[in-house]
Design an enzyme around this catalytic site. Structure first.
Site, PDB file in Angstrom:
ATOM      1  N   VAL A   1      -7.520   5.979   0.968  1.00 31.67           N
ATOM      2  CA  VAL A   1      -6.622   5.566  -0.102  1.00 31.67           C
ATOM      3  C   VAL A   1      -6.910   4.117  -0.489  1.00 31.67           C
ATOM      4  CG1 VAL A   1      -4.205   5.377  -0.803  1.00 31.67           C
ATOM      5  CG2 VAL A   1      -4.893   7.130   0.852  1.00 31.67           C
TER       6      VAL A   1
ATOM      7  N   ASN B   1       4.078   5.711   9.007  1.00 28.51           N
ATOM      8  CA  ASN B   1       2.950   5.401   8.132  1.00 28.51           C
ATOM      9  C   ASN B   1       2.078   4.259   8.643  1.00 28.51           C
ATOM     10  OD1 ASN B   1       1.532   5.103   5.369  1.00 28.51           O
ATOM     11  ND2 ASN B   1       2.548   3.121   5.645  1.00 28.51           N
TER      12      ASN B   1
ATOM     13  N   PRO C   1      -4.355  12.143   4.234  1.00 25.34           N
ATOM     14  CA  PRO C   1      -5.040  11.680   3.031  1.00 25.34           C
ATOM     15  C   PRO C   1      -6.520  11.414   3.274  1.00 25.34           C
ATOM     16  CG  PRO C   1      -3.538   9.994   3.896  1.00 25.34           C
ATOM     17  CD  PRO C   1      -3.607  11.099   4.894  1.00 25.34           C
ATOM     18  N   SER C   2      -7.230  11.225   2.179  1.00 33.48           N
ATOM     19  CA  SER C   2      -8.596  10.719   2.230  1.00 33.48           C
ATOM     20  C   SER C   2      -8.513   9.193   2.349  1.00 33.48           C
ATOM     21  CB  SER C   2      -9.334  11.151   0.958  1.00 33.48           C
ATOM     22  OG  SER C   2     -10.677  10.715   0.992  1.00 33.48           O
TER      23      SER C   2
ATOM     24  N   THR D   1      -5.473  -3.247   2.249  1.00 32.67           N
ATOM     25  CA  THR D   1      -6.197  -3.303   3.510  1.00 32.67           C
ATOM     26  C   THR D   1      -7.534  -2.582   3.411  1.00 32.67           C
ATOM     27  OG1 THR D   1      -4.110  -3.385   4.724  1.00 32.67           O
ATOM     28  CG2 THR D   1      -6.069  -2.791   5.968  1.00 32.67           C
TER      29      THR D   1
ATOM     30  N   LYS E   1      -5.814   9.896  15.158  1.00 32.70           N
ATOM     31  CA  LYS E   1      -5.176  10.749  14.161  1.00 32.70           C
ATOM     32  C   LYS E   1      -5.183  12.218  14.586  1.00 32.70           C
ATOM     33  CE  LYS E   1      -4.006   7.561  11.217  1.00 32.70           C
ATOM     34  NZ  LYS E   1      -2.578   7.266  10.930  1.00 32.70           N
TER      35      LYS E   1
ATOM     36  N   TYR F   1     -10.366   5.736  15.522  1.00 33.22           N
ATOM     37  CA  TYR F   1      -9.383   6.089  14.488  1.00 33.22           C
ATOM     38  C   TYR F   1      -9.220   7.603  14.395  1.00 33.22           C
ATOM     39  CZ  TYR F   1      -7.406   6.625   9.793  1.00 33.22           C
ATOM     40  OH  TYR F   1      -6.622   6.979   8.721  1.00 33.22           O
TER      41      TYR F   1
ATOM     42  N   GLY G   1       0.786  -1.228   0.000  1.00 29.79           N
ATOM     43  CA  GLY G   1       0.000   0.000   0.000  1.00 29.79           C
ATOM     44  C   GLY G   1       0.814   1.272   0.000  1.00 29.79           C
TER      45      GLY G   1
END
Length: 241
Positions: A179, A81, A176-177, A183, A150, A146, A14
């Protein structure tokens, strides 16, 4: 100029894999750290150090870093990441699941950053990049844990930037939106998640890992030394800072 070295977590597939490949293409020596082997990533990079470790385990992180330094000797860039993003109603989120999300998404970047910091300081130059999420801005109701993790990562980015600026080390986040990764396809994508997110974006297509590469390279660039403490929202216009 000294050849720079980068460490990317979650590099087996990914977004992490694309980041590792892009950094190698820009001339960095790259090490990838993941819970599983990274054969596909290693096949795409000539000089690659594959590190298998749990990013939430301080001892394993330290051992992995020692193995990387045995080969490369130094470190300049850390890309935090690795992450998890379970989707469920808040009332169905158990304390165990909440703690797991916080450990992977927030505590692991702390552990990695703490472990690599002496080497970035010794090099006198460094870039730390945390992969946050546009979910902090869009606040999806089924991703409370989540989103909270973040949001914490963005706060971590800002405060750490203030602390490390005098050391020649910048700290930034990329948000990001949703992606399209293996996963995501297997989890949120299976329930129409991509379609739902696309409908909220100004750019009406699903975000691909390649859409984040140029932003990463910009953030870690030699000329980006005055950019720090920022969150770059690369989410197709799903929300605006």
């Amino acid at each position: 100029m000294e050849t720079r070295t980068a460490l990317v977590t979650g590099a087996a597939q990914g977004l992490g894999q694309e980041f590792a490949v892009a950094l190698a293409g820009r001339g960095y020596r790259v090490a990838g750290l993941d819970l599983v082997p990274q054969r596909e990533t290693a096949d795409r990079i000539v000089d690659y150090v594959e590190l298998v470790a749990d990013v939430t385990d301080e001892t394993q992180v330290g051992g992995a870093l020692e193995r990387m330094l045995e080969q490369f000797g130094t470190l300049h860039v850390l890309v935090n990441n690795a992450g998890v993003y379970p989707e469920s109603a808040f009332e169905d989120t158990t304390p165990e699941e909440w703690r797991r999300v916080m450990r992977v998404n927030l505590e692991a970047p702390f552990l990695l950053t703490r472990a690599v910091l002496p080497y970035l300081k010794a090099a006198g130059w460094g870039r730390i990049v945390n992969i946050a999420s546009a979910a902090v801005l869009t606040a999806p109701p089924t991703m409370v844990a989540y989103t909270a993790s973040k949001a914490g990562l963005i706060g971590f980015t800002r405060a750490l930037a203030s602390a490390l600026g005098p050391c020649g080390i910048t700290v930034n986040a990329i948000a990001p939106s949703m992606v399209r990764t293996e996963t995501a396809e297997r989890t949120v994508g299976a329930d129409g998640g991509f379609e739902h997110v696309r409908a909220q974006q100004a750019v009406p297509r699903t975000q691909e890992p390649s859409d984040l590469v140029s932003t990463l390279l910009y953030v870690v660039d030699e000329g980006s030394g005055f950019l720090t403490g920022q969150t770059l929202n690369v989410a197709g216009g799903s929300a605006y800072l």
